[in-house]
Write a protein that holds these residues in place. Structure first.
Motif, mmCIF file in Angstrom:
data_model
loop_
_atom_site.group_PDB
_atom_site.id
_atom_site.type_symbol
_atom_site.label_atom_id
_atom_site.label_comp_id
_atom_site.label_asym_id
_atom_site.label_seq_id
_atom_site.Cartn_x
_atom_site.Cartn_y
_atom_site.Cartn_z
ATOM 1 N N ARG A 136 0.801 -0.956 0.141
ATOM 2 C CA ARG A 136 0.050 0.103 -0.102
ATOM 3 C C ARG A 136 0.956 1.212 0.070
ATOM 4 O O ARG A 136 2.075 1.083 0.429
ATOM 5 N N LEU A 137 0.332 2.365 -0.639
ATOM 6 C CA LEU A 137 0.842 3.678 -0.523
ATOM 7 C C LEU A 137 0.020 4.802 -0.057
ATOM 8 O O LEU A 137 -1.137 4.424 -0.311
ATOM 9 N N PHE A 138 0.576 5.800 0.465
ATOM 10 C CA PHE A 138 -0.387 7.197 0.995
ATOM 11 C C PHE A 138 -0.047 7.941 -0.034
ATOM 12 O O PHE A 138 1.238 8.210 -0.385
ATOM 13 N N ILE A 139 -1.172 8.474 -0.925
ATOM 14 C CA ILE A 139 -0.887 9.538 -1.979
ATOM 15 C C ILE A 139 -1.309 10.684 -1.454
ATOM 16 O O ILE A 139 -2.712 10.918 -1.165
ATOM 17 N N LYS A 140 -0.765 11.847 -1.507
ATOM 18 C CA LYS A 140 -1.220 13.280 -1.105
ATOM 19 C C LYS A 140 -1.820 13.941 -2.302
ATOM 20 O O LYS A 140 -1.141 14.005 -3.308
ATOM 21 N N LYS A 143 -4.590 18.223 -0.230
ATOM 22 C CA LYS A 143 -4.508 18.325 1.297
ATOM 23 C C LYS A 143 -5.060 17.220 2.040
ATOM 24 O O LYS A 143 -5.122 16.967 3.376
ATOM 25 N N LYS A 144 -5.340 16.086 1.186
ATOM 26 C CA LYS A 144 -5.587 14.862 1.843
ATOM 27 C C LYS A 144 -4.623 13.703 1.664
ATOM 28 O O LYS A 144 -3.952 13.913 0.364
ATOM 29 N N TYR A 145 -4.865 12.500 2.412
ATOM 30 C CA TYR A 145 -3.968 11.515 2.001
ATOM 31 C C TYR A 145 -4.855 10.347 1.636
ATOM 32 O O TYR A 145 -5.674 9.886 2.531
ATOM 33 N N HIS A 146 -4.788 9.741 0.410
ATOM 34 C CA HIS A 146 -5.479 8.629 0.111
ATOM 35 C C HIS A 146 -4.559 7.248 0.187
ATOM 36 O O HIS A 146 -3.685 7.259 -0.310
ATOM 37 N N GLN A 147 -5.153 6.281 0.768
ATOM 38 C CA GLN A 147 -4.476 4.998 0.983
ATOM 39 C C GLN A 147 -4.770 4.105 -0.378
ATOM 40 O O GLN A 147 -5.989 3.626 -0.485
ATOM 41 N N ILE A 148 -3.953 3.687 -0.981
ATOM 42 C CA ILE A 148 -4.191 3.015 -2.143
ATOM 43 C C ILE A 148 -3.588 1.602 -2.111
ATOM 44 O O ILE A 148 -2.413 1.569 -1.534
ATOM 45 N N THR A 149 -4.032 0.576 -2.743
ATOM 46 C CA THR A 149 -3.141 -0.588 -3.064
ATOM 47 C C THR A 149 -2.559 -0.494 -4.093
ATOM 48 O O THR A 149 -2.900 -0.296 -5.433
#
Length: 234
Positions: A136-140, A143-149
């Motif tokens: 997984r990665l956190f994508i900025k 101003k929000k962080y999305h967690q994606i696979t």
């Protein structure tokens, strides 16, 4: 859900880490420990911990001495004011070394490293499942962080000062450069095929001349990147 534990003798450090991690919806705090002995007691109870934020200079037992007592330690992110211990930390296979005071962005970068899968030889089914969970990665973005696979990424496209991350069912625009994601995704099956495109090799449907087809999308192959394609097709 990623479970994390804070081991630090400074209450303000606990407050900062908890505040930053509270902005990431897929992180869950499982405990505050103010010295290594408390951490040992908590881990001996069988509490599931994926990441430890670990200070070095603590009473009774230092952070690194505590780490040496663990036969199968979780991923460890060191948080300290002492940069001179960085080499020793990496010899103990810590994921990252954060110098206090650190920023929110720097902490997210460390979490991204901690949650990336590590290749395992002769993996058991349980280890394979764990690897998938950590893929997984956190994508900025905005101003929000999305967690994606990572497995959901089809390709990444340069877009001016931004990049478009094309997922199977979503599009996310990130403020990072494409070179950033090329480095982040290096442990996975991603290759640069054009100055503006980074693709997931398992998502390729076919290659036609100087184009790569992923679903209904045709992605050009840059002249200087043809060797990468030749490696794919043998």
């Amino acid at each position: 859900m990623i479970n994390y534990l804070i081991v630090d003798d400074e209450p303000l450090a606990h407050d900062l880490i908890e505040e930053f991690c509270g902005m990431l919806p897929h992180l869950e705090l499982v405990g505050h420990c103010y010295n290594a002995m408390e951490a040992i007691q908590l881990l001996n109870k069988g509490v599931k911990v994926d990441i430890i934020f670990l200070d070095i200079n603590m009473p009774k037992l230092s952070g690194f001495d505590f780490l040496r007592t663990l036969s199968h330690p979780p991923k460890v992110i060191v948080t300290t004011a002492y940069k001179e211990f960085a080499l020793e930390g990496y010899e103990l296979n810590v994921v990252d070394y954060l110098l206090k005071p650190f920023s929110f962005d720097r902490l997210v970068q460390a979490i991204n490293k901690a949650t990336q899968a590590t290749p395992v030889q002769h993996s058991t089914p349980l280890q394979e499942e764990k690897k998938k969970e950590n893929n997984r990665l956190f994508i900025k973005s905005d101003k929000k962080y999305h967690q994606i696979t990572v497995d959901d990424i089809l390709y990444i496209e340069a877009y001016g000062n931004y990049v478009k991350i094309h997922l199977e069912d979503e599009l996310i625009i990130s403020h990072e450069k494409i070179s950033h994601y090329e480095a982040e995704l290096a442990p996975f099956e991603f290759i640069r095929v054009h100055k503006s495109y980074l693709i997931a090799v398992p998502k390729i449907d076919r290659i036609e001349g100087n184009q790569i087809i992923i679903g209904d999308i045709k992605i050009p192959v840059g002249q200087t990147y043809k060797n990468s394609i030749n490696k794919i097709i043998g």
